[in-house]
Design an enzyme around this catalytic site. Structure first.
Site, PDB file in Angstrom:
ATOM      1  N   GLU A 142     -12.458   5.619   6.101  1.00  0.00           N
ATOM      2  CA  GLU A 142     -12.077   4.696   7.176  1.00  0.00           C
ATOM      3  C   GLU A 142     -12.916   4.881   8.439  1.00  0.00           C
ATOM      4  O   GLU A 142     -12.651   4.207   9.434  1.00  0.00           O
ATOM      5  CB  GLU A 142     -10.587   4.900   7.540  1.00  0.00           C
ATOM      6  N   ASP A 199      -5.432  -7.169   3.839  1.00  0.00           N
ATOM      7  CA  ASP A 199      -4.245  -7.134   2.976  1.00  0.00           C
ATOM      8  C   ASP A 199      -4.539  -7.453   1.519  1.00  0.00           C
ATOM      9  O   ASP A 199      -3.741  -7.108   0.640  1.00  0.00           O
ATOM     10  CB  ASP A 199      -3.195  -8.147   3.473  1.00  0.00           C
ATOM     11  N   ASP A 254      -0.295  -4.724  -2.072  1.00  0.00           N
ATOM     12  CA  ASP A 254      -1.253  -5.246  -1.098  1.00  0.00           C
ATOM     13  C   ASP A 254      -2.311  -4.166  -0.849  1.00  0.00           C
ATOM     14  O   ASP A 254      -1.994  -2.972  -0.793  1.00  0.00           O
ATOM     15  CB  ASP A 254      -0.558  -5.546   0.235  1.00  0.00           C
ATOM     16  N   ASP A 292      -0.791   1.002   7.337  1.00  0.00           N
ATOM     17  CA  ASP A 292      -1.663   1.194   8.491  1.00  0.00           C
ATOM     18  C   ASP A 292      -0.983   1.076   9.856  1.00  0.00           C
ATOM     19  O   ASP A 292      -1.642   0.829  10.868  1.00  0.00           O
ATOM     20  CB  ASP A 292      -2.932   0.328   8.383  1.00  0.00           C
ATOM     21  N   ASN A 327      -2.591   0.656  14.629  1.00  0.00           N
ATOM     22  CA  ASN A 327      -3.446  -0.108  13.730  1.00  0.00           C
ATOM     23  C   ASN A 327      -4.836  -0.292  14.345  1.00  0.00           C
ATOM     24  O   ASN A 327      -5.311  -1.396  14.573  1.00  0.00           O
ATOM     25  CB  ASN A 327      -2.743  -1.450  13.485  1.00  0.00           C
ATOM     26  N   HIS A 345      -7.046  -2.902  12.557  1.00  0.00           N
ATOM     27  CA  HIS A 345      -7.278  -2.487  11.167  1.00  0.00           C
ATOM     28  C   HIS A 345      -6.945  -3.622  10.210  1.00  0.00           C
ATOM     29  O   HIS A 345      -7.680  -3.909   9.269  1.00  0.00           O
ATOM     30  CB  HIS A 345      -6.461  -1.231  10.829  1.00  0.00           C
ATOM     31  N   CYS A 346      -5.836  -4.312  10.475  1.00  0.00           N
ATOM     32  CA  CYS A 346      -5.415  -5.409   9.585  1.00  0.00           C
ATOM     33  C   CYS A 346      -6.375  -6.589   9.614  1.00  0.00           C
ATOM     34  O   CYS A 346      -6.583  -7.231   8.584  1.00  0.00           O
ATOM     35  CB  CYS A 346      -4.047  -5.931  10.001  1.00  0.00           C
TER      36      CYS A 346
END
Ligand code: DAV
Length: 322
Positions: A5, A92, A158, A208, A266, A311-312
């Site tokens: 990440e 997602d 997801d 997250d 996030n 992050h999403c």
């Protein structure tokens, strides 16, 4: 390569909010997104208000300019009006490991084909088999966080239930990922990495806003969900922990609420020393700076409304290993 990440980011998908919609209620949406809402009449549906879409798009553009300024190549999902749910959270629906991508068997039927809106950027894509029927979902989860939304009939998860730390992959078992999904992911990864499951810490959507990996051996944990380090799989028990400070509330639009205040966690790493953080989260910035991590404080006004912060709304396609 792209196996964690935090390595220096080269190329990323950033979502778009155009036509973001809450689809007509079906069993998957009822159980996965709204298990905590006992009163079905309170669940909104239809396109999000124009103000939400416009503000989200403005903030996404600010984020894109920031990333480009850091030398990152940014691509976007297709701008199309054929949107069943949204293209705001590319995180997602697709999991990336190395130079391979997996369109995960997403838990919401309305998001089944969302990956197709960025398929041009996914050169080495596996599409996991999908198998939607109502028997996949456990209606007993409604109003009961001790019962999970997904039965163990088929793998279903997801991509945002999973985060990466090189050879070790962390998978949250929750309403948006079942145990069979973790086993499927392990098969797909083969000997490249080991999937560790995190169970019994958070029943709802995605990992997250509960665990954030910052660099090798350093993670941010949500103290309202993870109470003790021994709840983490063994592979992460010797990591250093930053316990996330209480989020600064930023509110949401009307009755539209897709996340808790912990969306503050996030964040998105440009590299191990630079992350994008929602601009009101000063207590978090102070903690991260103590560990030598600089924070770009950027707006994301609709992150709680739409259920996604930095992050999403991203899907990192390429990072350089250092
Ligand atoms: O409410 O903490 C946020 C969902 C992020 N995709 C929450 C879940």
């Amino acid at each position: 390569m792209n196996v964690n990440e935090w390595d220096p980011l080269k190329k990323v998908v950033v979502g778009i909010a155009d036509y973001a919609t809450i689809p007509t209620l079906d069993t998957s949406l009822r159980c996965v997104n709204y298990a905590d809402e006992k009163d079905e009449s309170k669940i909104p549906s239809g396109q999000y208000p124009q103000q939400v879409i416009e503000e989200a798009n403005e903030d996404l553009e600010t984020f894109v300019s920031f990333l480009k300024g850091e030398g990152v190549e940014v691509v976007r999902p297709d701008r199309t009006s054929s949107v069943e749910y949204y293209n705001y959270c590319p995180r997602d629906t697709v999991f990336v490991y190395g130079d391979r991508q997996l369109a995960t068997p997403n838990t919401l039927k309305a998001r089944d084909k969302e990956y197709m809106h960025m398929v041009n950027h996914l050169p080495n894509l596996t599409v996991a088999p999908r198998n939607y029927n109502d028997a996949m979902y456990n209606l007993g989860c409604i109003g009961d966080p001790d019962q999970l939304a997904l039965n163990e009939l088929h793998p279903i998860f997801d991509a945002a239930n999973v985060i990466r730390a090189n050879d070790d992959i962390l998978y949250l078992v929750s309403n948006s990922g079942n145990k069979k999904g973790a086993a499927y992911l392990q098969d797909w990864l083969g000997t490249d990495a080991t999937v560790h499951t995190l169970e019994g810490v958070y029943s709802y959507m995605h990992i997250d806003s509960t665990v954030t990996f910052l660099r090798e051996g350093l993670m941010l944990l949500n103290p309202s969900r993870v109470k003790r380090i021994d709840q983490m799989p063994k592979a992460f028990q010797n990591w250093d922990v930053i316990w996330c400070p209480e989020p600064v509330p930023i509110g949401w639009y009307g009755d539209y609420r897709n996340s808790s205040n912990w969306i503050s966690m996030n964040l998105f790493s440009v590299n191990p020393n630079l992350v994008a953080v929602e601009e009101h989260q000063e207590p978090l910035r102070k903690e991260l700076e103590k560990h030598g991590i600089e924070c770009a404080m950027l707006p994301m006004r609709q992150s709680i409304t739409l259920g996604g912060c930095f992050h999403c709304v991203t899907l990192d396609l390429e990072r350089t290993s250092v």
